[in-house]
Design a protein around this motif. Structure first.
Motif, short mmCIF file in Angstrom:
data_model
loop_
_atom_site.label_atom_id
_atom_site.label_comp_id
_atom_site.label_asym_id
_atom_site.label_seq_id
_atom_site.Cartn_x
_atom_site.Cartn_y
_atom_site.Cartn_z
N THR A 1 -5.36 -6.24 -0.08
CA THR A 1 -3.96 -6.59 0.18
C THR A 1 -3.61 -7.94 -0.42
N GLU A 2 -4.50 -8.91 -0.26
CA GLU A 2 -4.26 -10.24 -0.79
C GLU A 2 -4.22 -10.23 -2.32
N LEU A 3 -5.15 -9.50 -2.93
CA LEU A 3 -5.15 -9.41 -4.39
C LEU A 3 -3.89 -8.71 -4.88
N GLY A 4 -3.50 -7.63 -4.22
CA GLY A 4 -2.29 -6.92 -4.62
C GLY A 4 -1.07 -7.82 -4.54
N SER A 5 -0.98 -8.61 -3.48
CA SER A 5 0.14 -9.53 -3.32
C SER A 5 0.16 -10.57 -4.44
N ALA A 6 -1.03 -11.12 -4.75
CA ALA A 6 -1.13 -12.12 -5.81
C ALA A 6 -0.75 -11.53 -7.16
N LEU A 7 -1.16 -10.28 -7.41
CA LEU A 7 -0.84 -9.64 -8.69
C LEU A 7 0.65 -9.36 -8.81
N VAL B 1 -0.68 -1.28 -1.02
CA VAL B 1 -0.83 -2.72 -0.81
C VAL B 1 -1.66 -3.37 -1.91
N GLY B 2 -2.51 -2.59 -2.59
CA GLY B 2 -3.35 -3.14 -3.64
C GLY B 2 -2.79 -3.00 -5.04
N SER B 3 -1.62 -2.39 -5.17
CA SER B 3 -1.05 -2.13 -6.49
C SER B 3 -0.22 -3.30 -6.99
N ALA B 4 -0.47 -3.68 -8.25
CA ALA B 4 0.31 -4.76 -8.86
C ALA B 4 1.72 -4.32 -9.22
N ILE B 5 1.95 -3.02 -9.31
CA ILE B 5 3.26 -2.52 -9.75
C ILE B 5 4.08 -1.91 -8.63
N ALA B 6 3.52 -1.80 -7.43
CA ALA B 6 4.25 -1.17 -6.33
C ALA B 6 5.37 -2.09 -5.84
N PRO B 7 6.60 -1.60 -5.78
CA PRO B 7 7.68 -2.42 -5.22
C PRO B 7 7.47 -2.58 -3.71
N PRO B 8 8.14 -3.55 -3.12
CA PRO B 8 7.97 -3.77 -1.68
C PRO B 8 8.71 -2.72 -0.87
N LEU B 9 8.17 -1.49 -0.85
CA LEU B 9 8.83 -0.38 -0.19
C LEU B 9 8.13 -0.05 1.12
N PRO C 1 -2.48 18.42 -0.37
CA PRO C 1 -2.41 17.79 -1.69
C PRO C 1 -1.09 17.09 -1.94
N THR C 2 -0.84 16.03 -1.19
CA THR C 2 0.33 15.20 -1.43
C THR C 2 -0.15 13.91 -2.06
N ASP C 3 0.76 13.00 -2.32
CA ASP C 3 0.34 11.68 -2.78
C ASP C 3 0.09 10.77 -1.58
N ALA C 4 -0.04 11.37 -0.40
CA ALA C 4 -0.38 10.65 0.83
C ALA C 4 0.60 9.52 1.09
N THR C 5 1.84 9.85 1.14
CA THR C 5 2.89 8.87 1.36
C THR C 5 2.77 8.22 2.73
N ALA C 6 2.63 6.91 2.74
CA ALA C 6 2.50 6.20 4.01
C ALA C 6 3.84 6.17 4.74
N LEU C 7 3.79 6.32 6.04
CA LEU C 7 4.95 6.16 6.89
C LEU C 7 4.71 4.95 7.80
N ASP C 8 4.17 3.92 7.20
CA ASP C 8 3.71 2.78 7.97
C ASP C 8 4.50 1.55 7.53
N PRO C 9 5.14 0.83 8.46
CA PRO C 9 5.95 -0.32 8.04
C PRO C 9 5.15 -1.42 7.38
N GLU C 10 3.82 -1.44 7.58
CA GLU C 10 3.01 -2.46 6.93
C GLU C 10 2.39 -1.94 5.65
N ARG C 11 2.68 -0.69 5.28
CA ARG C 11 2.24 -0.08 4.02
C ARG C 11 0.74 0.10 3.93
N ASN C 12 -0.04 -0.09 5.01
CA ASN C 12 -1.48 0.11 4.87
C ASN C 12 -1.96 1.39 5.51
N GLY C 13 -1.07 2.08 6.22
CA GLY C 13 -1.41 3.38 6.79
C GLY C 13 -2.48 3.33 7.85
N SER C 14 -2.84 2.14 8.34
CA SER C 14 -3.91 2.02 9.32
C SER C 14 -3.39 2.32 10.71
#
Length: 233
Positions: free
Chosen positions: A12-18, A78-86, A220-233
């Motif tokens: 998560t930290e690396l994704g945020s930095a990227l 959370v680890g993606s450098a290109i993911a918008p803050p969705l 077989p979905t792209d496992a779309t998170a429904l989690d407000p923190e985007r980590n799906g935990s």
């Protein structure tokens, strides 16, 4: 397998930095010499991360498709450098997401690239299907662009299931200004189809978990998170 919280925090930290780096890179006005130094430093870091890599058929250690956790999703990861803050959450009748998009997603000057609208809507429509207890893969996605979507402006995205017919699910959605949520700038309609078991096996026969065990997604979905923190935990 228990979720490795320390690894999740590091990813998560690396994704945020990227993402901060990507944003800075499209905004910067520093000179050529400074850009060359930055490029060399970026390649040095790339070398460190490339020291251990997974093949495309191996899920990341933190991923759990059944729990809808995909840490490197290009939309919610959370680890993606290109993911918008969705950040997607359920609401009565469907799902909703609030976001503000920066210059990394620019198409026409000052406005969102139209292809990004398609990416965001595909994710939202899939999330709405999942929230309704359905799943499938995108078979058709149609967008109507009613007006340009401004950057650096709060937006609201919504989606809901309109029809369920056997393996087919029809979902609709929209993108609007958060300040004017009833005036859609983009309207979308998607058809999601649940693949037959033989197709599921064909599509995902080579997928393994991080330990190398055969681990095709049960849905077989792209496992779309429904989690407000985007980590799906």
């Amino acid at each position: 397998m228990a979720l490795d919280r320390s690894l999740l925090a590091a990813v998560t930290e690396l994704g945020s930095a990227l993402r901060e780096l990507v944003d800075a890179s499209v905004r910067t006005t520093v000179g050529a010499d400074e850009l060359a130094v930055a490029a060399a430093e970026a390649r040095r870091i790339t070398g460190r991360l490339a020291a251990a890599q997974r093949p495309p058929t191996q899920l990341p250690a933190l991923d759990d498709p059944i729990a809808f956790r995909r840490v490197f999703s290009p939309v919610t990861g959370v680890g993606s450098a290109i993911a918008p803050p969705l950040h997607i959450r359920q609401e009565e009748g469907g799902v909703v997401a609030l976001t503000t998009l920066g210059l990394a997603y620019e198409g026409p000057p000052g406005f969102l690239h139209g292809g990004m609208s398609g990416l965001l809507m595909d994710q939202l429509l899939g999330s709405a299907a999942i929230a309704a207890g359905l799943w499938g893969m995108t078979a058709r996605l149609e967008l109507d662009y009613r007006g340009p979507v401004p950057l650096e402006t709060p937006l609201v995205l919504r989606a809901r299931v309109e029809e369920e017919a056997g393996r087919k699910t029809v979902v609709s959605g929209s993108i609007a200004l958060a300040a004017d949520p009833d005036s859609a700038l983009v309207e979308a309609r998607g058809v999601f189809v649940t693949p037959r078991p033989d197709k599921v096996e064909s599509y995902f026969s080579a997928i393994t978990d991080a330990a190398g065990r055969h681990s095709p997604p049960g849905r077989p979905t792209d496992a779309t998170a429904l989690d407000p923190e985007r980590n799906g935990s």
